[in-house]
Design a protein around this motif. Structure first.
Motif, short mmCIF file in Angstrom:
data_model
loop_
_atom_site.label_atom_id
_atom_site.label_comp_id
_atom_site.label_asym_id
_atom_site.label_seq_id
_atom_site.Cartn_x
_atom_site.Cartn_y
_atom_site.Cartn_z
N LYS A 189 -6.65 3.42 1.81
CA LYS A 189 -7.05 2.23 2.57
C LYS A 189 -7.85 1.28 1.69
CE LYS A 189 -10.21 0.96 6.36
NZ LYS A 189 -11.04 1.48 7.45
N LYS A 190 -7.52 -0.01 1.81
CA LYS A 190 -8.31 -1.06 1.19
C LYS A 190 -8.80 -2.01 2.28
CE LYS A 190 -5.80 -1.46 -3.23
NZ LYS A 190 -5.10 -2.40 -4.13
N THR A 242 -6.71 5.96 -3.51
CA THR A 242 -5.97 4.80 -3.00
C THR A 242 -4.95 4.41 -4.06
OG1 THR A 242 -7.82 3.99 -1.69
CG2 THR A 242 -6.17 2.38 -2.33
N GLU A 269 -12.92 4.46 1.35
CA GLU A 269 -12.64 5.89 1.55
C GLU A 269 -12.16 6.61 0.30
OE1 GLU A 269 -9.78 5.92 4.69
OE2 GLU A 269 -11.19 5.20 6.20
N MET A 302 0.83 -1.20 0.00
CA MET A 302 0.00 0.00 0.00
C MET A 302 0.87 1.25 0.00
SD MET A 302 -3.21 -0.45 -0.30
CE MET A 302 -3.83 1.13 0.26
N ASP A 305 -8.05 -4.63 7.12
CA ASP A 305 -7.63 -3.36 6.53
C ASP A 305 -6.22 -3.51 5.97
OD1 ASP A 305 -10.01 -2.35 7.40
OD2 ASP A 305 -9.17 -1.19 9.06
N LEU A 345 -3.20 -1.08 4.79
CA LEU A 345 -2.87 0.33 5.00
C LEU A 345 -1.45 0.66 4.53
CD1 LEU A 345 -4.32 0.50 8.62
CD2 LEU A 345 -5.43 1.33 6.53
#
Length: 301
Positions: A58-59, A98, A91, A54, A70, A72
């Protein structure tokens, strides 16, 4: 982790969900995925083993045999080939996209590195190094962070030797991932493995004696190895020295204890086995990017 200016100048933003920019070399392909819109249940799969890291945002990941979690910035995930990912973007929006790196690495390259590891740094318990066939989720340490950052630059660089540069970085990345996986396996199964595995025995002892002074000499005696052999074996299989590992575990404990705003910092660092406040502060800030006092203040009402 930063993408280069060159990436943003050259990439084409055509999709709001998982827009893909790809760079392909001999033994690996790097894909940068960008999402600017909330989305659920986006499916993704690769033919090769993948390191996903990442970058921002956020995924929420849904993977086989694992509860949703999550994903991050500062974290990575190793996925075997053909693994289906199901991803939520709760989000993502235009101002808060993202971005995630997915690096597919050829199995031939991975197997070549593993063969060299088994020939040159065999495991002390007689087992062999092997690539994990499950999903390994971890927080990047400084070494892996540095390698990924370097690879982000190399893949986008126009250099005639970049295949050679990337190949060398991939080798180090694979070794460090395998060592990190070995460390996590021993930590999670220390009590079960400690009877037959000397490093598991040492890790279990460290976990239950963090508040006490711990030395390489003392640990090597506990597991019936010479000090030099214990040090070498520990670093080769876990990727860190015994002292680095002890300090890392002590900082993890301190992070937990500092969530209580009523605890005094002196009380906490002594409980974690640190004798020196300035040494504790220095290690804590390096790991957490905040001083102990700054971190604890986040939990004050």
């Amino acid at each position: 982790m930063q993408l280069s200016e060159k990436f943003f100048k050259e990439r084409k933003l055509q999709n709001l969900v998982e827009n893909q920019t790809s760079y392909t070399l001999n033994n690996a392909a790097m894909h940068v995925f960008e999402t600017h819109l909330q989305a659920d249940r986006v499916m993704l799969q690769f033919d090769q083993p993948v390191l996903a890291s990442m970058l921002i945002g956020k995924k929420i990941m849904h993977l086989r045999d694992k509860k949703a979690f999550d994903f991050l910035p500062g974290e990575s995930l190793i996925l075997p080939s053909k693994e289906m990912m199901c991803i939520d973007f709760p989000e993502a929006n235009h101002d808060n996209p993202t971005r995630c790196l997915a690096m597919a690495i050829s199995e031939e390259k991975i197997n070549k590195v593993i063969r060299v590891m088994n020939e040159t740094i065999p495991k002390h318990d007689g087992s062999e190094w092997a690539f994990m066939d499950y999903n390994f989720h971890f927080t990047n340490d400084a070494s892996i962070y540095g390698i990924i950052q370097r690879l982000l630059y190399l893949f986008t660089e126009n250099h005639p030797s970049k295949d050679f540069f990337v190949d060398n970085m991939l080798q180090e990345l694979i070794v460090r991932i395998l060592q990190g996986n070995s460390r996590k396996t021993l930590e999670e199964n220390a009590s079960k493995l400690s009877t037959n595995n000397r490093l598991a025995n040492a890790i279990e002892y460290i976990a239950t004696h963090l508040h006490e002074p711990l030395t390489v000499g003392e640990l090597s005696k506990k597991v019936y190895m010479s000090e030099s052999h214990f040090y070498k074996t520990f670093k080769e299989e876990l990727g860190v020295t015994p002292i680095e590992y002890i300090n890392s575990e002590r900082i993890k404990l301190a992070v937990k204890l500092l969530k209580d705003p009523n605890r005094k910092i002196k009380e906490i660092y002594l409980e974690c086995g640190f004798e020196n406040r300035s040494y504790f502060n220095r290690l804590f800030k390096r790991k957490v990017q905040a001083s102990p006092g700054e971190y604890q203040s986040k939990f004050t009402d």
